[in-house]
Scaffold this motif. Structure first.
Motif, PDB file in Angstrom:
ATOM      1  N   ASP A  12      49.626   2.484  28.608  1.00  0.00           N
ATOM      2  CA  ASP A  12      48.501   2.605  27.675  1.00  0.00           C
ATOM      3  C   ASP A  12      48.148   4.054  27.367  1.00  0.00           C
ATOM      4  N   GLU A  13      48.595   4.992  28.197  1.00  0.00           N
ATOM      5  CA  GLU A  13      48.290   6.397  27.913  1.00  0.00           C
ATOM      6  C   GLU A  13      49.348   6.968  26.975  1.00  0.00           C
ATOM      7  N   ARG A  14      48.873   7.351  25.796  1.00  0.00           N
ATOM      8  CA  ARG A  14      49.793   7.774  24.756  1.00  0.00           C
ATOM      9  C   ARG A  14      50.679   8.951  25.183  1.00  0.00           C
ATOM     10  N   ALA A  15      50.082   9.920  25.887  1.00  0.00           N
ATOM     11  CA  ALA A  15      50.844  11.116  26.266  1.00  0.00           C
ATOM     12  C   ALA A  15      52.016  10.747  27.180  1.00  0.00           C
ATOM     13  N   ILE A  16      51.745   9.863  28.140  1.00  0.00           N
ATOM     14  CA  ILE A  16      52.814   9.462  29.068  1.00  0.00           C
ATOM     15  C   ILE A  16      53.851   8.607  28.346  1.00  0.00           C
ATOM     16  N   GLY A  17      53.374   7.730  27.479  1.00  0.00           N
ATOM     17  CA  GLY A  17      54.286   6.910  26.682  1.00  0.00           C
ATOM     18  C   GLY A  17      55.211   7.768  25.844  1.00  0.00           C
ATOM     19  N   ASN A  18      54.637   8.783  25.192  1.00  0.00           N
ATOM     20  CA  ASN A  18      55.456   9.686  24.365  1.00  0.00           C
ATOM     21  C   ASN A  18      56.481  10.437  25.205  1.00  0.00           C
ATOM     22  N   LEU A  19      56.047  10.884  26.379  1.00  0.00           N
ATOM     23  CA  LEU A  19      56.951  11.617  27.270  1.00  0.00           C
ATOM     24  C   LEU A  19      58.117  10.718  27.682  1.00  0.00           C
ATOM     25  N   LEU A  20      57.799   9.507  28.115  1.00  0.00           N
ATOM     26  CA  LEU A  20      58.844   8.560  28.518  1.00  0.00           C
ATOM     27  C   LEU A  20      59.783   8.283  27.356  1.00  0.00           C
ATOM     28  N   GLY A  21      59.185   8.091  26.172  1.00  0.00           N
ATOM     29  CA  GLY A  21      59.986   7.817  24.983  1.00  0.00           C
ATOM     30  C   GLY A  21      60.956   8.941  24.687  1.00  0.00           C
ATOM     31  N   ALA A  22      60.484  10.175  24.807  1.00  0.00           N
ATOM     32  CA  ALA A  22      61.327  11.340  24.498  1.00  0.00           C
ATOM     33  C   ALA A  22      62.482  11.456  25.493  1.00  0.00           C
ATOM     34  N   ILE A  23      62.184  11.254  26.775  1.00  0.00           N
ATOM     35  CA  ILE A  23      63.219  11.352  27.815  1.00  0.00           C
ATOM     36  C   ILE A  23      64.301  10.289  27.590  1.00  0.00           C
ATOM     37  N   LEU A  24      63.853   9.079  27.309  1.00  0.00           N
ATOM     38  CA  LEU A  24      64.794   7.958  27.171  1.00  0.00           C
ATOM     39  C   LEU A  24      65.580   8.060  25.870  1.00  0.00           C
ATOM     40  N   ASP A  25      64.888   8.479  24.817  1.00  0.00           N
ATOM     41  CA  ASP A  25      65.521   8.624  23.513  1.00  0.00           C
ATOM     42  C   ASP A  25      66.664   9.632  23.578  1.00  0.00           C
ATOM     43  N   ALA A  26      66.429  10.719  24.320  1.00  0.00           N
ATOM     44  CA  ALA A  26      67.444  11.767  24.435  1.00  0.00           C
ATOM     45  C   ALA A  26      68.704  11.246  25.117  1.00  0.00           C
ATOM     46  N   GLN A  27      68.567  10.183  25.912  1.00  0.00           N
ATOM     47  CA  GLN A  27      69.722   9.592  26.613  1.00  0.00           C
ATOM     48  C   GLN A  27      70.270   8.387  25.872  1.00  0.00           C
ATOM     49  N   LYS A  28      69.845   8.229  24.586  1.00  0.00           N
ATOM     50  CA  LYS A  28      70.366   7.158  23.734  1.00  0.00           C
ATOM     51  C   LYS A  28      69.931   5.754  24.166  1.00  0.00           C
ATOM     52  N   TYR A  29      68.850   5.689  24.936  1.00  0.00           N
ATOM     53  CA  TYR A  29      68.291   4.370  25.188  1.00  0.00           C
ATOM     54  C   TYR A  29      67.516   3.940  23.950  1.00  0.00           C
ATOM     55  N   ARG A  30      67.469   2.641  23.723  1.00  0.00           N
ATOM     56  CA  ARG A  30      66.603   2.118  22.673  1.00  0.00           C
ATOM     57  C   ARG A  30      65.256   1.846  23.340  1.00  0.00           C
ATOM     58  N   VAL A  31      64.184   2.414  22.778  1.00  0.00           N
ATOM     59  CA  VAL A  31      62.896   2.341  23.461  1.00  0.00           C
ATOM     60  C   VAL A  31      61.896   1.513  22.660  1.00  0.00           C
ATOM     61  N   LEU A  32      61.240   0.571  23.338  1.00  0.00           N
ATOM     62  CA  LEU A  32      60.160  -0.216  22.747  1.00  0.00           C
ATOM     63  C   LEU A  32      58.895   0.080  23.529  1.00  0.00           C
ATOM     64  N   PHE A  33      57.757   0.004  22.865  1.00  0.00           N
ATOM     65  CA  PHE A  33      56.501   0.309  23.546  1.00  0.00           C
ATOM     66  C   PHE A  33      55.536  -0.874  23.500  1.00  0.00           C
ATOM     67  N   ALA A  34      54.848  -1.086  24.606  1.00  0.00           N
ATOM     68  CA  ALA A  34      53.704  -1.984  24.636  1.00  0.00           C
ATOM     69  C   ALA A  34      52.575  -1.209  25.299  1.00  0.00           C
TER      70      ALA A  34
END
Ligand code: CA
Length: 234
Positions: A12-34
């Protein structure tokens, strides 16, 4: 896996969600958020992710209830994202079916290693027992399940039957944390609760396999939670 691995990030914390998204995206994971529990459950159903990163502090539901519901309906690795010092929460999450946890604040490499290990362990569990690996190696530690032998380098290590079973249990789950309670029940049966028994055996195992038992490199202590056999050398 040929298709991109899909990670559902429940945070639910946008900053942490964005951080996780950026890390995973860089490794070519497909990322979904809830961003809440209800959304997590409906997205898990509609998008069939390969793994879920679950923050336990959610606005609408108790994170533990979200975990229990996810575990009830979906067969996939669930990694809990937990605050530091919350040992009891980690133990409860593992007992409720989480595969592992990472502690905030976490490093990128640690996060990615935990995800890889969970996916690998999950794939291993999907294979039938007969296809289980016949040996396990990390660093100088070599374990042959067929011969029931543990070597450190060239040296054969003499373990008691109980010590051997503990090492095998941890090695079969290498990279994953196992709670004290889980290990006790696996080794000594469903009514075992004397964690002193485990501590004594672990001290003996470490004396036999660790170059420096005070600073273990093969079997790590997760304070207040349990033990983790490393699966790769850091
Ligand atoms: Ca939160």
């Amino acid at each position: 896996m040929s298709h991109p691995v899909t990670v559902l990030v429940v945070e639910d914390e946008r900053a942490i969600g964005n951080l996780l998204g950026a890390i995973l995206d860089a490794q070519k994971y497909r990322v979904l958020f809830a961003t809440n529990g209800a959304e997590a459950l409906s997205m898990a159903a509609s998008h069939t992710p390969d793994i879920i990163l679950l923050d336990l502090g959610l606005p609408d539901m108790d994170g533990m209830d979200v975990l229990i519901q996810l575990r009830k309906w979906f067969d996939l690795p669930i990694l809990v994202v937990s605050a530091r010092q919350k040992e009891q929460e980690k133990v409860e999450a593992l007992d409720a079916g989480a595969n592992d946890y990472i502690t905030k604040p976490f490093g990128n490499q640690e996060l990615l290693a935990r995800i890889r290990t969970s996916l690998r362990q999950y794939a291993r569990m999907q294979n039938s027992r007969s296809q289980l690996d016949s040996e396990f190696s990390v660093g100088d530690l070599h374990l042959s399940y067929a011969r029931r032998q543990l070597h450190i380098g060239d040296e054969l290590v003499h373990l008691t039957p109980i010590e051997y079973r503990i090492v095998v249990l941890l090695a079969r789950n290498a990279g994953m944390v196992l709670t004290h309670d889980h290990i006790l029940k696996e080794i000594w049966g469903p009514f075992a609760s004397d964690s002193q028994l485990l501590r004594v055996n672990m001290a003996n195992i470490r004396r036999k396999i660790e170059p420096n038992p005070a600073d273990p490199r093969y079997i790590l202590t997760e304070v207040g939670v349990g033990y983790r056999m490393i699966d790769t050398e850091r």
